[in-house]
Design an enzyme around this catalytic site. Structure first.
Site, mmCIF file in Angstrom:
data_model
loop_
_atom_site.group_PDB
_atom_site.id
_atom_site.type_symbol
_atom_site.label_atom_id
_atom_site.label_comp_id
_atom_site.label_asym_id
_atom_site.label_seq_id
_atom_site.Cartn_x
_atom_site.Cartn_y
_atom_site.Cartn_z
ATOM 1 C CE1 TYR A 3 -3.222 2.902 0.450
ATOM 2 C CE2 TYR A 3 -4.088 1.715 2.346
ATOM 3 C CZ TYR A 3 -4.181 2.753 1.440
ATOM 4 O OH TYR A 3 -5.234 3.638 1.515
ATOM 5 C CB CYS A 4 0.914 4.305 0.103
ATOM 6 S SG CYS A 4 1.502 6.016 0.005
#
Length: 628
Positions: free
Chosen positions: A361-362
């Protein structure tokens, strides 16, 4: 002409200040002439003077006590919440004003005259019945001024319409600056917008009719309560968005049952208890961003991606990164990639599984891409069955608004704030808030400090304020090597743990999710990963942004997503041929995951963390996520 962005910003702010000064007497006269809605009984104000005076004394006393504590050293040190820092983070490097300021000034004067004629003409002539004008006398719309009080009195109608007109003028002027690089112009535009948002009349007591009305109704108690909120925020160095007492980790947040099964000085590995009799043979490891707490994916039960995945029969692991302290001053890029490989090997060995599914994530998706490249170079790519990227960037050419903060001056300033070897997470929170200052800073200034509203119980805002410290050396390298210099997409320009990184060697099946309205990892930037990975790629565009676009459970029936040609020539081409689907994209991802491997095994043995004979460390969510 403005030869320096500081001069531009200062020059831009002076007309606003002069405007507010000039409006003071005119507003008093007009309020006396027209009467202020909801405040007609001015005689009552005189009778309440004693109570207002008492409130004023209490506010003054609270402020003096706070300042005395600061002087004596309580709460000393740099404060990320200091509003002055919000603008210095975003200052651009402009060299001159627009090339035709005379034409722009003439337009501003013309617009000003139209506002005065429209607003005052409508009130003098009466905006009812046959006299109601065909053209809206308040043509500029902004939700900050949606309350009827902004429209009901000519002083405040004129005030907010003139402000919006001037805001358009100054932001437009910043966009027209010539003779500088495009990224510098973007920085100046961002800084000017930040200044304009800060000078909005709704941010000040005497120029906000809603606040004035509330102050009279409560006899100043709203300001007293707001002062308590302000002082508490200044003491902790962070803007409060939500009720801190409403949530408790492990109780009503991050409450999915599980155990911490592995721990290093950098992370804990949490394994969740199965909720089905059978589970998929290949487990899933989630790498959340180390700049935030992992429970963004395990909020309340109805919003938890982790719980939903467990309920689908997936054995889920999640990495809980440790919030940095002085002991982590030498942590760098290599350490996070080694940690991801360690987590992969730990899960494989623990469950005797040949491979794992992964989610990054990210920023953890950025390092997951590097991890995949390292494994590929070492001939160990088969350890990862699939890789999913939530709003993650690997190519930072089109990285969006955060690039406004990445130049030598900003990097030097960040270094100066990291004397203990780590960057206080409150600075990063202030940076992200400033990207949407109107919504994430000034909206709360008005509600919390001026209106004295109670804090809402909102899980997402609670998570947003639960900041994480970052190792300063790695953070600086990340900004310099990836955001500024975009080295990750240059084959072997970077290495990790002694292994050169080349993303074109990544052949792991990949699922790449982007948010249509994401301002942190713009969809155009996330899309570019499809141009570098050589394995099969599925790209999906989700409605909403960086958080809500990811945390969108099927039961909510919100937003939408688009599927299409994941090898299209550009994001625009993908969108042109895409098919829109209502609701959450999670089921689409789950179908894709099953296509990679749909074998199932009984949920027994170490598939149940903490079962008989299984040595674990502690209950989920673990200590690291609670460490401040």
């Amino acid at each position: 002409m403005a030869n320096d962005p500081k001069d531009f910003l200062k020059d831009s702010g002076e007309p606003f200040r002069a405007f507010f000064d000039m409006q003071g007497e005119a507003m008093r006269e007009m309020m006396g002439e027209f009467g202020m809605p909801g405040m007609e009984n001015s005689a009552k104000l005189t009778g309440d003077a004693g109570e207002f005076a008492q409130v004023a004394r209490e506010i003054q006393s609270m402020w003096f006590e706070f300042m005395a504590d600061r002087t004596q050293g309580a709460g000393s040190g740099s404060n990320p919440f200091d509003p002055a820092q919000w603008l210095t983070l975003a200052q651009g490097m402009a060299k001159q004003m627009p090339t035709d300021p005379i034409e722009t000034a003439q337009k501003m004067a013309k617009d000003s005259m139209e506002i005065w004629q429209g607003v005052l003409g409508s009130f003098i002539g009466g905006v009812t019945g046959e006299n109601k004008p065909e053209v809206d006398p308040l043509p500029r719309k902004d939700r900050r001024f949606a309350a009827e009080e902004w429209r009901a009195h000519p002083a405040f109608a004129l005030l907010h319409q003139t402000y919006l007109m001037m805001a358009e003028y100054f932001v437009g002027a910043a966009k027209q600056v010539e003779g500088i690089a495009p990224e510098k112009r973007k920085q100046l535009e961002f800084a000017t917008t930040a200044l304009v948002d800060a000078m909005s009349p709704d941010n000040f007591i005497l120029t906000n009719p809603v606040v004035l009305k509330r102050t009279i109704e409560t006899k100043g108690q709203n300001l007293l309560k707001g002062m308590r909120h302000l002082i508490n925020d200044l003491k902790k160095g962070q803007l409060t968005h939500t009720d801190a007492e409403a949530f408790e980790l492990g109780v009503n947040l991050a409450a999915t049952p599980g155990k911490v099964v592995h721990e290093t000085p950098l992370y804990q590995l949490v394994q969740y208890s199965p909720s089905t009799d059978e589970v998929f043979a290949t487990p899933l490891i989630i790498f959340p961003p180390w700049i935030n707490r992992f429970y963004i994916l395990d909020l309340t039960a109805k919003k938890s991606f982790i719980k939903w995945a467990v309920d689908q029969g997936i054995t889920v692991f999640v990495v809980s990164w440790k919030s940095a302290d002085a002991s982590m001053k030498d942590v760098v890029w290599d350490d996070y990639i080694r940690a991801q490989i360690d987590a992969i090997d730990t899960a494989r060995e623990r469950l005797k599984a040949p491979s794992v599914h992964t989610i990054g994530y990210c920023v953890a998706g950025t390092t997951l891409a590097a991890t995949l490249a390292v494994l590929a170079k070492r001939g160990e790519a088969d350890k990862v069955k699939s890789a999913t990227f939530f709003t993650a960037q690997v190519d930072f050419e089109k990285a969006g608004e955060l690039k406004h903060f990445i130049n030598d001056n900003q990097l030097d300033m960040i270094s100066s704030l990291s004397s203990d070897g780590y960057l206080d997470g409150r600075y990063l929170a202030a940076t992200f808030n400033s990207l949407r200052g109107k919504d994430l800073i000034w909206n709360y200034v008005v509600n919390n400090y001026l209106l004295g509203e109670d804090y809402p119980a909102f899980d997402l805002l609670h998570w947003n304020g639960d900041v994480t410290n970052l190792p300063s050396k790695w953070h600086a390298d990340y900004l310099r090597d990836l955001y500024r210099d975009n080295k990750l997409v240059v084959p072997e320009a970077l290495s990790a743990d002694g292994t050169p990184i080349d993303l074109t060697e990544v052949k792991t099946p990949s699922y790449i999710q982007a948010g249509r309205e994401d301002h942190i990892a713009p969809a155009k930037s996330v899309w570019k990963a499809t141009e570098h990975f050589k394995g099969s790629v599925t790209f999906l565009l989700a409605g909403s942004g960086h958080i809500a676009g990811v945390v969108n459970p099927p039961a909510a029936s919100k937003y939408q997503y688009w599927t299409g040609d994941s090898r299209a020539g550009s994001l625009e081409d993908f969108i042109d041929g895409a098919t829109e689907h209502p609701g959450s994209w999670w089921p689409h991802w789950f179908e894709w995951l099953q296509e990679q491997d749909n074998r199932k095994v009984p949920a027994k043995g170490k598939r149940i963390p903490g079962a008989k004979g299984d040595k674990v460390i502690e209950d989920a969510p673990g200590r690291y996520v609670k460490t401040r």
